[in-house]
Design a protein around this motif. Sequence first.
Motif, PDB file in Angstrom:
ATOM      1  N   GLU A  62       0.843  -1.196   0.000  1.00 19.55           N
ATOM      2  CA  GLU A  62       0.000   0.000   0.000  1.00 19.55           C
ATOM      3  C   GLU A  62       0.880   1.249   0.000  1.00 19.55           C
ATOM      4  O   GLU A  62       1.805   1.357   0.801  1.00 19.55           O
ATOM      5  CB  GLU A  62      -0.914  -0.028   1.237  1.00 19.55           C
ATOM      6  CG  GLU A  62      -1.633   1.264   1.552  1.00 19.55           C
ATOM      7  CD  GLU A  62      -2.477   1.808   0.389  1.00 19.55           C
ATOM      8  OE1 GLU A  62      -3.193   1.037  -0.264  1.00 19.55           O
ATOM      9  OE2 GLU A  62      -2.399   3.035   0.144  1.00 19.55           O
ATOM     10  N   GLY A  74     -17.824   7.991  -0.201  1.00 19.08           N
ATOM     11  CA  GLY A  74     -18.889   8.844   0.323  1.00 19.08           C
ATOM     12  C   GLY A  74     -18.941   8.858   1.849  1.00 19.08           C
ATOM     13  O   GLY A  74     -18.802   9.896   2.481  1.00 19.08           O
ATOM     14  N   ILE A  76     -20.945   4.894   2.095  1.00 19.87           N
ATOM     15  CA  ILE A  76     -21.810   3.906   2.727  1.00 19.87           C
ATOM     16  C   ILE A  76     -21.263   2.521   2.419  1.00 19.87           C
ATOM     17  O   ILE A  76     -21.027   2.183   1.258  1.00 19.87           O
ATOM     18  CB  ILE A  76     -23.270   4.049   2.211  1.00 19.87           C
ATOM     19  CG1 ILE A  76     -23.778   5.490   2.445  1.00 19.87           C
ATOM     20  CG2 ILE A  76     -24.191   3.039   2.886  1.00 19.87           C
ATOM     21  CD1 ILE A  76     -23.798   5.947   3.900  1.00 19.87           C
ATOM     22  N   ARG A 133     -13.072   6.229   5.504  1.00 21.22           N
ATOM     23  CA  ARG A 133     -12.120   5.232   4.991  1.00 21.22           C
ATOM     24  C   ARG A 133     -10.790   5.234   5.739  1.00 21.22           C
ATOM     25  O   ARG A 133     -10.159   4.188   5.871  1.00 21.22           O
ATOM     26  CB  ARG A 133     -11.902   5.458   3.493  1.00 21.22           C
ATOM     27  CG  ARG A 133     -13.090   5.050   2.628  1.00 21.22           C
ATOM     28  CD  ARG A 133     -13.178   3.547   2.458  1.00 21.22           C
ATOM     29  NE  ARG A 133     -12.017   3.017   1.806  1.00 21.22           N
ATOM     30  CZ  ARG A 133     -11.857   2.931   0.486  1.00 21.22           C
ATOM     31  NH1 ARG A 133     -12.816   3.335  -0.317  1.00 21.22           N
ATOM     32  NH2 ARG A 133     -10.759   2.426  -0.036  1.00 21.22           N
ATOM     33  N   ASP A 336     -12.225  -1.149  -8.439  1.00 17.69           N
ATOM     34  CA  ASP A 336     -12.258   0.010  -9.343  1.00 17.69           C
ATOM     35  C   ASP A 336     -11.273  -0.154 -10.507  1.00 17.69           C
ATOM     36  O   ASP A 336     -11.508   0.345 -11.603  1.00 17.69           O
ATOM     37  CB  ASP A 336     -11.904   1.291  -8.579  1.00 17.69           C
ATOM     38  CG  ASP A 336     -13.107   1.885  -7.853  1.00 17.69           C
ATOM     39  OD1 ASP A 336     -14.142   1.203  -7.754  1.00 17.69           O
ATOM     40  OD2 ASP A 336     -13.011   3.043  -7.391  1.00 17.69           O
ATOM     41  N   SER A 349     -17.762  -0.186  -3.095  1.00 15.11           N
ATOM     42  CA  SER A 349     -16.969  -0.910  -2.097  1.00 15.11           C
ATOM     43  C   SER A 349     -17.366  -2.384  -2.057  1.00 15.11           C
ATOM     44  O   SER A 349     -16.517  -3.256  -1.865  1.00 15.11           O
ATOM     45  CB  SER A 349     -17.184  -0.280  -0.720  1.00 15.11           C
ATOM     46  OG  SER A 349     -18.533  -0.405  -0.335  1.00 15.11           O
TER      47      SER A 349
END
Length: 463
Positions: A62, A74, A76, A133, A336, A349
């Motif tokens: 990462e 966002g 949710i 996040r 994505d 997600s």
Amino acid sequence: MPATVDFPDPTPPVKPMSFTKLGFAAVADEEKFDAAVVGAGPAGTAAAITMAKAGLQVALLERGVKPGSKNVMGGILYNHYLEEIVGDAWKEAPLERPIIEERRWMMTADAAIGIDYKNLRNRAHPHSYSVLRARFDAWFAEQAEKAGAMVVPETVVDRLIVKNNRVVGVATGRGDDLFAEVVVVCEGIGLGSGLLEKTHINGSPLRRKLRPEEVAMAAKEIMQLDPGLIEERFNCESGEGCTIECFGDSTMGMSGFMFIYTNKDTLSVGGGALLSEFNATLRSPNQLLEHFKNHPAVKPLLRGAETVEYLGHLIPEGGYRGIPKVYGPGYLVCGDAAMLSNPVHREGSNLAMESGRLAAETVIHAKEASDFSERRLAEYRGRLDHSWIMADMRKYDKAVPLLEHNPQLLTKYPQVADRALDEFFRVDGTSKWDKQKNILKMIRKEGMFRMGWDTFKALWAMK
Ligand SMILES: Cc1cc2nc3c(=O)[nH]c(=O)nc-3n(C[C@H](O)[C@H](O)[C@H](O)COP(=O)(O)OP(=O)(O)OC[C@H]3O[C@@H](n4cnc5c(N)ncnc54)[C@H](O)[C@@H]3O)c2cc1C
């Protein structure tokens, strides 16, 4: 091989320590990992957890100082998919508020037409939660470490290593390369500078360049507000949450939507529209956000809330036809990066986690068969094709182009609906029969019956 790494200094060193110096024997010996996963977002972490739980040797790389530190949603999150990956541990995840009420508003400059759905059964059985996040991804990556994956933050994968037209590992700023039987690419949309666009096999890129009409550009602010005020303004009980999604004037008529999501002591306020429409109108996401925050129906909800963070990100909106090849020699693509997202239902997600899980199961089967050939990895595409992911991607393939090519849906028609409702509710001496006639005339004149049918076909009934 150690599962965790303690980095003494949270700021990235000028030249990051090599994997070997960090004590990763597998890298020192040039022994292969079963899988190297690029990106600790929902897709990558779900893939890493699933493979590590099955006993595979997994490295999760990462670029952020911590997983989540650079990520935007966002957002949710849908707990069903989280539970599929981590079981009961999902209950300990840093989730903000369970969503009890969903509101959708169609806006004109000075009105908001709403559909509000408050489902009190969601109190006992919530299926979605607001999340931040930065907190969620860090916790999720901890679950990958607990499962036995080697999680390495502060590590940018500069390129995929290709030998004899096969991806065999990743090159990072750490100096020594990391080799794996399979590289699972979960880098997010990676527009322009992404690994998929810059890696070539047999002379072709792993993903073609995206077009501006296949990508939405979004901006978001996290705004601090007292929890009591959040509950009062959004009509929530203590600890419960609500979503508001706004179309029409909220995006200045562009294809997209704006949102307000309630967190514990903050609001997530943002939204976006197609990059092609920003280009055509010379507007910026920041202008869009300010326009939304100043709408008369929105402003009172945000009064006194203080912006503590500003974030921007891209969202893939190319539909089914925008999906690249998701497997190849030595690699799989999830989330994505594979353009798997459903903006109509504000889902991304969950497609990321589910595709990560399906990719992981494919690698597990490949390991069992000691066969990591491209033919074997093609199982992933088959599993995607038979899942709800591809069913949904096919269903909504034409939804974004429909909005893009029919701007009246988000401009003229909300105005007609606003005028019709004004006529309906106004008490002004006109008989109800005359009002009914006026409304029907207005709707027929503007061609709204035809458009309503076309929209229904595109968003609901389309196969
Ligand atoms: C404004 C906004 C609102 C959204 N709202 C929602 C919502 O409410 N609900 C929902 O379900 N979805 C929502 N989405 C979509 C959702 O955020 C994505 O679909 C989801 O995050 C995709 O997960 P991913 O793991 O594929 O990619 P990402 O979440 O983008 O994660 C990719 C990871 O890879 C890392 N990375 C990238 N390149 C490299 C590299 N070279 N080396 C190392 N690491 C790398 C990144 O730092 C990141 O951690 C929203 C998106 C946006 C932008």
